[in-house]
Design a protein around this motif. Sequence first.
Motif, PDB file in Angstrom:
ATOM      1  N   LYS A 127       0.831  -1.201   0.000  1.00 49.18           N
ATOM      2  CA  LYS A 127       0.000   0.000   0.000  1.00 49.18           C
ATOM      3  C   LYS A 127       0.870   1.258   0.000  1.00 49.18           C
ATOM      4  CE  LYS A 127      -4.022  -1.989   2.386  1.00 49.18           C
ATOM      5  NZ  LYS A 127      -4.850  -1.946   3.625  1.00 49.18           N
ATOM      6  N   SER A 128       1.972   1.203   0.725  1.00 48.24           N
ATOM      7  CA  SER A 128       2.901   2.327   0.752  1.00 48.24           C
ATOM      8  C   SER A 128       3.500   2.568  -0.628  1.00 48.24           C
ATOM      9  CB  SER A 128       4.025   2.065   1.763  1.00 48.24           C
ATOM     10  OG  SER A 128       3.524   1.932   3.064  1.00 48.24           O
ATOM     11  N   VAL A 129       3.820   1.478  -1.338  1.00 49.32           N
ATOM     12  CA  VAL A 129       4.359   1.597  -2.690  1.00 49.32           C
ATOM     13  C   VAL A 129       3.334   2.236  -3.625  1.00 49.32           C
ATOM     14  CG1 VAL A 129       5.121   0.286  -4.709  1.00 49.32           C
ATOM     15  CG2 VAL A 129       6.002  -0.287  -2.440  1.00 49.32           C
ATOM     16  N   ASP A 130       2.068   1.842  -3.474  1.00 51.30           N
ATOM     17  CA  ASP A 130       1.015   2.440  -4.305  1.00 51.30           C
ATOM     18  C   ASP A 130       0.888   3.939  -4.032  1.00 51.30           C
ATOM     19  OD1 ASP A 130       0.366   0.081  -5.592  1.00 51.30           O
ATOM     20  OD2 ASP A 130      -1.171  -0.485  -4.136  1.00 51.30           O
ATOM     21  N   ARG A 131       0.951   4.324  -2.754  1.00 47.90           N
ATOM     22  CA  ARG A 131       0.872   5.738  -2.409  1.00 47.90           C
ATOM     23  C   ARG A 131       2.064   6.498  -2.975  1.00 47.90           C
ATOM     24  NH1 ARG A 131      -0.825   3.600   2.722  1.00 47.90           N
ATOM     25  NH2 ARG A 131       1.280   3.907   3.557  1.00 47.90           N
ATOM     26  N   ALA A 132       3.231   5.884  -2.886  1.00 42.78           N
ATOM     27  CA  ALA A 132       4.433   6.525  -3.415  1.00 42.78           C
ATOM     28  C   ALA A 132       4.356   6.675  -4.930  1.00 42.78           C
ATOM     29  CB  ALA A 132       5.663   5.724  -3.026  1.00 42.78           C
ATOM     30  N   ALA A 133       3.830   5.655  -5.626  1.00 41.38           N
ATOM     31  CA  ALA A 133       3.711   5.716  -7.081  1.00 41.38           C
ATOM     32  C   ALA A 133       2.786   6.856  -7.510  1.00 41.38           C
ATOM     33  CB  ALA A 133       3.193   4.385  -7.624  1.00 41.38           C
ATOM     34  N   MET A 134       1.691   7.053  -6.774  1.00 43.65           N
ATOM     35  CA  MET A 134       0.784   8.159  -7.076  1.00 43.65           C
ATOM     36  C   MET A 134       1.491   9.500  -6.889  1.00 43.65           C
ATOM     37  SD  MET A 134      -2.834   6.900  -5.377  1.00 43.65           S
ATOM     38  CE  MET A 134      -3.552   8.515  -5.718  1.00 43.65           C
ATOM     39  N   LEU A 135       2.296   9.587  -5.837  1.00 43.74           N
ATOM     40  CA  LEU A 135       3.029  10.812  -5.560  1.00 43.74           C
ATOM     41  C   LEU A 135       4.045  11.103  -6.663  1.00 43.74           C
ATOM     42  CD1 LEU A 135       3.229  12.923  -3.221  1.00 43.74           C
ATOM     43  CD2 LEU A 135       5.149  11.584  -2.354  1.00 43.74           C
ATOM     44  N   VAL A 136       4.753  10.060  -7.106  1.00 46.25           N
ATOM     45  CA  VAL A 136       5.753  10.237  -8.162  1.00 46.25           C
ATOM     46  C   VAL A 136       5.091  10.624  -9.478  1.00 46.25           C
ATOM     47  CG1 VAL A 136       7.536   9.072  -9.513  1.00 46.25           C
ATOM     48  CG2 VAL A 136       7.403   8.685  -7.054  1.00 46.25           C
ATOM     49  N   ARG A 137       4.009   9.948  -9.816  1.00 41.25           N
ATOM     50  CA  ARG A 137       3.303  10.302 -11.051  1.00 41.25           C
ATOM     51  C   ARG A 137       2.795  11.742 -11.010  1.00 41.25           C
ATOM     52  NH1 ARG A 137       1.173   4.921 -10.595  1.00 41.25           N
ATOM     53  NH2 ARG A 137      -0.712   5.756  -9.604  1.00 41.25           N
ATOM     54  N   GLY A 138       2.551  12.240  -9.803  1.00 45.13           N
ATOM     55  CA  GLY A 138       2.099  13.612  -9.646  1.00 45.13           C
ATOM     56  C   GLY A 138       3.220  14.636  -9.731  1.00 45.13           C
ATOM     57  N   GLY A 139       4.465  14.170  -9.853  1.00 43.73           N
ATOM     58  CA  GLY A 139       5.567  15.104 -10.061  1.00 43.73           C
ATOM     59  C   GLY A 139       6.623  15.132  -8.983  1.00 43.73           C
ATOM     60  N   THR A 140       6.555  14.250  -7.985  1.00 44.84           N
ATOM     61  CA  THR A 140       7.516  14.253  -6.878  1.00 44.84           C
ATOM     62  C   THR A 140       8.589  13.193  -7.083  1.00 44.84           C
ATOM     63  OG1 THR A 140       5.828  15.006  -5.323  1.00 44.84           O
ATOM     64  CG2 THR A 140       7.793  13.987  -4.390  1.00 44.84           C
ATOM     65  N   SER A 141       9.839  13.602  -6.966  1.00 43.73           N
ATOM     66  CA  SER A 141      10.949  12.647  -7.024  1.00 43.73           C
ATOM     67  C   SER A 141      11.166  12.027  -5.648  1.00 43.73           C
ATOM     68  CB  SER A 141      12.225  13.349  -7.489  1.00 43.73           C
ATOM     69  OG  SER A 141      12.072  13.823  -8.813  1.00 43.73           O
ATOM     70  N   ILE A 142      11.712  10.820  -5.627  1.00 38.41           N
ATOM     71  CA  ILE A 142      11.876  10.065  -4.379  1.00 38.41           C
ATOM     72  C   ILE A 142      13.270   9.437  -4.345  1.00 38.41           C
ATOM     73  CG2 ILE A 142      11.141   7.940  -3.192  1.00 38.41           C
ATOM     74  CD1 ILE A 142       8.321   8.631  -3.702  1.00 38.41           C
ATOM     75  N   VAL A 143      13.833   9.357  -3.139  1.00 41.59           N
ATOM     76  CA  VAL A 143      15.102   8.659  -2.919  1.00 41.59           C
ATOM     77  C   VAL A 143      14.835   7.348  -2.193  1.00 41.59           C
ATOM     78  CG1 VAL A 143      17.327   8.702  -1.741  1.00 41.59           C
ATOM     79  CG2 VAL A 143      16.479  10.763  -2.868  1.00 41.59           C
ATOM     80  N   VAL A 144      15.429   6.266  -2.683  1.00 39.52           N
ATOM     81  CA  VAL A 144      15.267   4.942  -2.089  1.00 39.52           C
ATOM     82  C   VAL A 144      16.646   4.303  -1.929  1.00 39.52           C
ATOM     83  CG1 VAL A 144      14.283   2.636  -2.383  1.00 39.52           C
ATOM     84  CG2 VAL A 144      13.016   4.627  -3.191  1.00 39.52           C
ATOM     85  N   PHE A 145      16.891   3.701  -0.770  1.00 46.20           N
ATOM     86  CA  PHE A 145      18.082   2.871  -0.583  1.00 46.20           C
ATOM     87  C   PHE A 145      17.658   1.427  -0.806  1.00 46.20           C
ATOM     88  CE2 PHE A 145      19.218   6.458   2.356  1.00 46.20           C
ATOM     89  CZ  PHE A 145      20.302   6.920   1.617  1.00 46.20           C
ATOM     90  N   PRO A 146      17.933   0.844  -1.972  1.00 39.33           N
ATOM     91  CA  PRO A 146      17.416  -0.493  -2.283  1.00 39.33           C
ATOM     92  C   PRO A 146      17.973  -1.604  -1.399  1.00 39.33           C
ATOM     93  CG  PRO A 146      18.951   0.241  -3.982  1.00 39.33           C
ATOM     94  CD  PRO A 146      18.689   1.420  -3.099  1.00 39.33           C
ATOM     95  N   GLU A 147      19.089  -1.361  -0.712  1.00 37.99           N
ATOM     96  CA  GLU A 147      19.602  -2.371   0.213  1.00 37.99           C
ATOM     97  C   GLU A 147      18.713  -2.495   1.447  1.00 37.99           C
ATOM     98  OE1 GLU A 147      24.324  -2.139   0.156  1.00 37.99           O
ATOM     99  OE2 GLU A 147      23.382  -0.160   0.101  1.00 37.99           O
ATOM    100  N   GLY A 148      17.992  -1.425   1.769  1.00 35.08           N
ATOM    101  CA  GLY A 148      17.084  -1.446   2.904  1.00 35.08           C
ATOM    102  C   GLY A 148      17.732  -1.100   4.234  1.00 35.08           C
ATOM    103  N   THR A 149      19.066  -1.138   4.305  1.00 34.50           N
ATOM    104  CA  THR A 149      19.784  -0.813   5.534  1.00 34.50           C
ATOM    105  C   THR A 149      21.212  -0.468   5.162  1.00 34.50           C
ATOM    106  OG1 THR A 149      20.300  -1.577   7.769  1.00 34.50           O
ATOM    107  CG2 THR A 149      20.564  -3.180   5.985  1.00 34.50           C
ATOM    108  N   ARG A 150      22.004  -0.056   6.146  1.00 33.48           N
ATOM    109  CA  ARG A 150      23.392   0.312   5.873  1.00 33.48           C
ATOM    110  C   ARG A 150      24.298  -0.910   5.816  1.00 33.48           C
ATOM    111  NH1 ARG A 150      23.527   4.426  10.779  1.00 33.48           N
ATOM    112  NH2 ARG A 150      22.195   2.716  11.496  1.00 33.48           N
ATOM    113  N   SER A 151      25.253  -0.851   4.912  1.00 35.73           N
ATOM    114  CA  SER A 151      26.237  -1.921   4.792  1.00 35.73           C
ATOM    115  C   SER A 151      27.295  -1.753   5.878  1.00 35.73           C
ATOM    116  CB  SER A 151      26.892  -1.885   3.410  1.00 35.73           C
ATOM    117  OG  SER A 151      28.007  -2.752   3.346  1.00 35.73           O
ATOM    118  N   ASN A 152      27.696  -2.855   6.498  1.00 33.42           N
ATOM    119  CA  ASN A 152      28.704  -2.793   7.558  1.00 33.42           C
ATOM    120  C   ASN A 152      30.131  -2.820   7.036  1.00 33.42           C
ATOM    121  OD1 ASN A 152      26.987  -2.676   9.858  1.00 33.42           O
ATOM    122  ND2 ASN A 152      26.562  -4.867   9.651  1.00 33.42           N
ATOM    123  N   ASP A 153      30.318  -3.232   5.785  1.00 33.97           N
ATOM    124  CA  ASP A 153      31.677  -3.330   5.255  1.00 33.97           C
ATOM    125  C   ASP A 153      31.858  -2.598   3.923  1.00 33.97           C
ATOM    126  OD1 ASP A 153      30.262  -4.935   3.529  1.00 33.97           O
ATOM    127  OD2 ASP A 153      31.242  -6.809   4.122  1.00 33.97           O
ATOM    128  N   GLY A 154      30.842  -1.865   3.485  1.00 34.95           N
ATOM    129  CA  GLY A 154      30.961  -1.106   2.248  1.00 34.95           C
ATOM    130  C   GLY A 154      30.536  -1.864   1.009  1.00 34.95           C
TER     131      GLY A 154
END
Length: 234
Positions: A127-154
Amino acid sequence: MVRASLYLLFLIPWTLICSIIALISTFIGRSGRSYHRIAQIWSRVSLLAAGVKVTVDGAEHIPHDQPLIFMGNHQSNFDILSLFQAIPIRFNWLAKEELFKIPLFGRSMQSAGYIPVNRSDGRDSLKSVDRAAMLVRGGTSIVVFPEGTRSNDGRLLPFKRGGFILAAKAGVPIIPFSIIGSMNINPPDNFLYLKPGIIRIRFSPPVQSRTGGENQQMTIMDQVRSAIASGLES
């Protein structure tokens, strides 16, 4: 340790002040633009206080006439600060739901249009993805970290599919970015280490998102991962 402790003594009240101002701005016209401007000032002063400089390569790959989804690696608490300085257009965040529970800070994020994601609940996450997609289609850019968390070793962690499902639903290009050096300044989960230095952010050419099945999403995921990895190596 002393440097990091002094920095935290500055950062906590400074963040609180900016959060209050940002929250007030959300009740005024053009709140999203005002909020983003305040966030840029917050990040610029925070980086200056830490002795951190941000350099940018590949900004010419970023179109200014359409919404975008930025995707990149995540190494440090300083990644968010540096991205506010590196990305030349206004953007929102797709962030974990826990951040929105922080008093005042979470309320200001929600008022500015940032989107919470409950990663423990698959249905709510979609549902969050659907809300985000509507926002993006409306003209808003979004930043996503596809790893989902920070890497411990780079090294790049496995990517989660949520951001790529979002890109397919929104039908906008993905701009890969590579963050270099932030881990040397402040390693993940170590608030008591801080070393001044340079964070480099390298943007790669857009990857076109396309509707399709899981195989199509995996192909795009591989393209984005390859671009981010290449930026880290060059």
